[in-house]
Design a protein around this motif. Structure first.
Motif, mmCIF file in Angstrom:
data_model
loop_
_atom_site.group_PDB
_atom_site.id
_atom_site.type_symbol
_atom_site.label_atom_id
_atom_site.label_comp_id
_atom_site.label_asym_id
_atom_site.label_seq_id
_atom_site.Cartn_x
_atom_site.Cartn_y
_atom_site.Cartn_z
ATOM 1 N N VAL A 1 10.961 14.828 83.834
ATOM 2 C CA VAL A 1 11.354 16.021 84.587
ATOM 3 C C VAL A 1 12.093 16.940 83.612
ATOM 4 O O VAL A 1 13.150 16.583 83.095
ATOM 5 C CB VAL A 1 12.252 15.649 85.787
ATOM 6 N N ARG A 2 11.517 18.109 83.361
ATOM 7 C CA ARG A 2 12.085 19.027 82.361
ATOM 8 C C ARG A 2 13.556 19.352 82.641
ATOM 9 O O ARG A 2 14.364 19.414 81.720
ATOM 10 C CB ARG A 2 11.261 20.310 82.330
ATOM 11 N N ASN A 3 13.924 19.564 83.899
ATOM 12 C CA ASN A 3 15.302 19.893 84.247
ATOM 13 C C ASN A 3 16.259 18.753 83.891
ATOM 14 O O ASN A 3 17.380 18.993 83.455
ATOM 15 C CB ASN A 3 15.398 20.245 85.737
ATOM 16 N N GLU A 4 15.809 17.521 84.070
ATOM 17 C CA GLU A 4 16.643 16.371 83.703
ATOM 18 C C GLU A 4 16.855 16.306 82.193
ATOM 19 O O GLU A 4 17.959 16.015 81.728
ATOM 20 C CB GLU A 4 16.025 15.066 84.211
ATOM 21 N N LEU A 5 15.787 16.590 81.441
ATOM 22 C CA LEU A 5 15.907 16.621 79.978
ATOM 23 C C LEU A 5 16.887 17.710 79.557
ATOM 24 O O LEU A 5 17.726 17.482 78.674
ATOM 25 C CB LEU A 5 14.536 16.859 79.333
ATOM 26 N N LEU A 6 16.804 18.869 80.192
ATOM 27 C CA LEU A 6 17.725 19.962 79.875
ATOM 28 C C LEU A 6 19.176 19.567 80.166
ATOM 29 O O LEU A 6 20.070 19.801 79.346
ATOM 30 C CB LEU A 6 17.351 21.214 80.667
ATOM 31 N N HIS A 7 19.428 18.925 81.313
ATOM 32 C CA HIS A 7 20.784 18.467 81.638
ATOM 33 C C HIS A 7 21.253 17.399 80.650
ATOM 34 O O HIS A 7 22.425 17.378 80.258
ATOM 35 C CB HIS A 7 20.854 17.932 83.073
ATOM 36 N N PHE A 8 20.347 16.520 80.252
ATOM 37 C CA PHE A 8 20.675 15.493 79.267
ATOM 38 C C PHE A 8 21.128 16.150 77.967
ATOM 39 O O PHE A 8 22.180 15.808 77.406
ATOM 40 C CB PHE A 8 19.452 14.597 79.024
ATOM 41 N N GLU A 9 20.340 17.126 77.494
ATOM 42 C CA GLU A 9 20.668 17.803 76.244
ATOM 43 C C GLU A 9 21.971 18.592 76.354
ATOM 44 O O GLU A 9 22.779 18.606 75.416
ATOM 45 C CB GLU A 9 19.519 18.732 75.839
ATOM 46 N N LYS A 10 22.203 19.232 77.490
ATOM 47 C CA LYS A 10 23.459 19.971 77.680
ATOM 48 C C LYS A 10 24.653 19.029 77.681
ATOM 49 O O LYS A 10 25.694 19.335 77.095
ATOM 50 C CB LYS A 10 23.415 20.778 78.973
ATOM 51 N N ASP A 11 24.517 17.882 78.330
ATOM 52 C CA ASP A 11 25.612 16.903 78.320
ATOM 53 C C ASP A 11 25.903 16.437 76.898
ATOM 54 O O ASP A 11 27.068 16.279 76.515
ATOM 55 C CB ASP A 11 25.283 15.700 79.211
ATOM 56 N N LEU A 12 24.855 16.211 76.108
ATOM 57 C CA LEU A 12 25.061 15.806 74.714
ATOM 58 C C LEU A 12 25.739 16.916 73.914
ATOM 59 O O LEU A 12 26.639 16.651 73.109
ATOM 60 C CB LEU A 12 23.732 15.427 74.059
ATOM 61 N N ALA A 13 25.320 18.159 74.142
ATOM 62 C CA ALA A 13 25.919 19.287 73.421
ATOM 63 C C ALA A 13 27.395 19.460 73.783
ATOM 64 O O ALA A 13 28.241 19.688 72.910
ATOM 65 C CB ALA A 13 25.140 20.571 73.717
ATOM 66 N N ILE A 14 27.704 19.354 75.063
ATOM 67 C CA ILE A 14 29.107 19.462 75.494
ATOM 68 C C ILE A 14 29.923 18.324 74.891
ATOM 69 O O ILE A 14 31.039 18.536 74.406
ATOM 70 C CB ILE A 14 29.204 19.483 77.035
ATOM 71 N N ALA A 15 29.368 17.109 74.905
ATOM 72 C CA ALA A 15 30.062 15.970 74.287
ATOM 73 C C ALA A 15 30.311 16.250 72.814
ATOM 74 O O ALA A 15 31.409 15.971 72.297
ATOM 75 C CB ALA A 15 29.248 14.691 74.463
ATOM 76 N N GLY A 16 29.341 16.820 72.127
ATOM 77 C CA GLY A 16 29.517 17.150 70.714
ATOM 78 C C GLY A 16 30.666 18.114 70.493
ATOM 79 O O GLY A 16 31.503 17.919 69.604
ATOM 80 N N GLY A 17 30.736 19.154 71.307
ATOM 81 C CA GLY A 17 31.838 20.107 71.201
ATOM 82 C C GLY A 17 33.180 19.450 71.471
ATOM 83 O O GLY A 17 34.176 19.733 70.798
ATOM 84 N N LEU A 18 33.206 18.560 72.443
ATOM 85 C CA LEU A 18 34.448 17.855 72.774
ATOM 86 C C LEU A 18 34.873 16.915 71.650
ATOM 87 O O LEU A 18 36.062 16.778 71.365
ATOM 88 C CB LEU A 18 34.293 17.106 74.099
ATOM 89 N N PHE A 19 33.909 16.289 70.990
ATOM 90 C CA PHE A 19 34.245 15.410 69.874
ATOM 91 C C PHE A 19 34.743 16.215 68.667
ATOM 92 O O PHE A 19 35.616 15.755 67.926
ATOM 93 C CB PHE A 19 33.067 14.520 69.497
ATOM 94 N N VAL A 20 34.206 17.426 68.469
ATOM 95 C CA VAL A 20 34.732 18.304 67.417
ATOM 96 C C VAL A 20 36.187 18.646 67.725
ATOM 97 O O VAL A 20 37.047 18.608 66.840
ATOM 98 C CB VAL A 20 33.867 19.579 67.270
ATOM 99 N N LEU A 21 36.473 18.965 68.986
ATOM 100 C CA LEU A 21 37.847 19.264 69.386
ATOM 101 C C LEU A 21 38.750 18.040 69.186
ATOM 102 O O LEU A 21 39.899 18.170 68.767
ATOM 103 C CB LEU A 21 37.895 19.741 70.833
ATOM 104 N N THR A 22 38.219 16.862 69.466
ATOM 105 C CA THR A 22 38.985 15.633 69.241
ATOM 106 C C THR A 22 39.361 15.507 67.768
ATOM 107 O O THR A 22 40.487 15.129 67.437
ATOM 108 C CB THR A 22 38.170 14.396 69.685
ATOM 109 N N ALA A 23 38.440 15.856 66.888
ATOM 110 C CA ALA A 23 38.699 15.742 65.445
ATOM 111 C C ALA A 23 39.638 16.826 64.933
ATOM 112 O O ALA A 23 40.482 16.563 64.073
ATOM 113 C CB ALA A 23 37.375 15.794 64.677
ATOM 114 N N THR A 24 39.528 18.046 65.468
ATOM 115 C CA THR A 24 40.305 19.164 64.927
ATOM 116 C C THR A 24 41.665 19.329 65.583
ATOM 117 O O THR A 24 42.595 19.840 64.971
ATOM 118 C CB THR A 24 39.556 20.497 65.084
ATOM 119 N N GLY A 25 41.782 18.951 66.837
ATOM 120 C CA GLY A 25 43.001 19.207 67.590
ATOM 121 C C GLY A 25 42.959 20.579 68.225
ATOM 122 O O GLY A 25 42.040 21.362 67.992
ATOM 123 N N ALA A 26 43.954 20.886 69.012
ATOM 124 C CA ALA A 26 43.965 22.096 69.835
ATOM 125 C C ALA A 26 44.360 23.350 69.081
ATOM 126 O O ALA A 26 44.130 24.452 69.550
ATOM 127 C CB ALA A 26 44.908 21.898 71.023
#
Length: 144
Positions: free
Chosen positions: A100-125
């Protein structure tokens, strides 16, 4: 990179971290409020995939607490790590039907958001945060 551009980016780092924190936190704070105000419907939808109502309560609390931590820069590394792991779990548990294309899109968005959050974890606020304003030590530190 030229020294002028590097200097401009260095001056913009803290305002960009603040904007990034707000944008990352917004999705979680909005979703927490949406789930809480439509609790019965949310619980019914989650029960269809085998998730008990107490997990919905924990989800709302996590999104509210960690979302505020990220937005305000109060132990933002801990909040962003928690939300990043939450995004990975959400992606793999709820959005893994790639047919289901929409599920793949949500999967990819969740991964992208997680990536941004992990960058924030590494850099701090950054400097524009409650931790910095009050001179608090962060719960998680990146040892450089």
């Amino acid at each position: 990179m030229s020294r002028t551009l590097e200097a401009m980016l260095s001056k913009a780092a803290d305002p960009l971290l603040l904007l990034g924190r707000f944008l990352l936190a917004l999705i979680f704070l909005h979703e927490a409020v949406t789930l809480a105000t439509g609790f019965a419907a949310s619980a019914a939808a989650m029960s269809k995939v085998g998730v008990p109502p107490y997990v919905l309560v924990l989800t709302i609390l996590l999104q509210l607490a960690a979302g505020l931590m990220v937005a305000l820069g109060w132990h933002a590394r801990l909040g962003s790590l928690s939300l990043g792991l939450f995004c990975l779990a959400t992606a793999f548990l709820f959005h893994s039907n790639f047919a289901v294309r929409n599920e793949l899109l949500h999967f990819e968005k969740d991964l992208a958001i997680a990536g941004g959050l992990f960058v924030l974890t590494a850099t701090g606020a950054g400097a524009l945060s409650l931790d910095r304003a009050f001179g608090r030590r962060q719960l998680l530190r990146y040892a450089a």
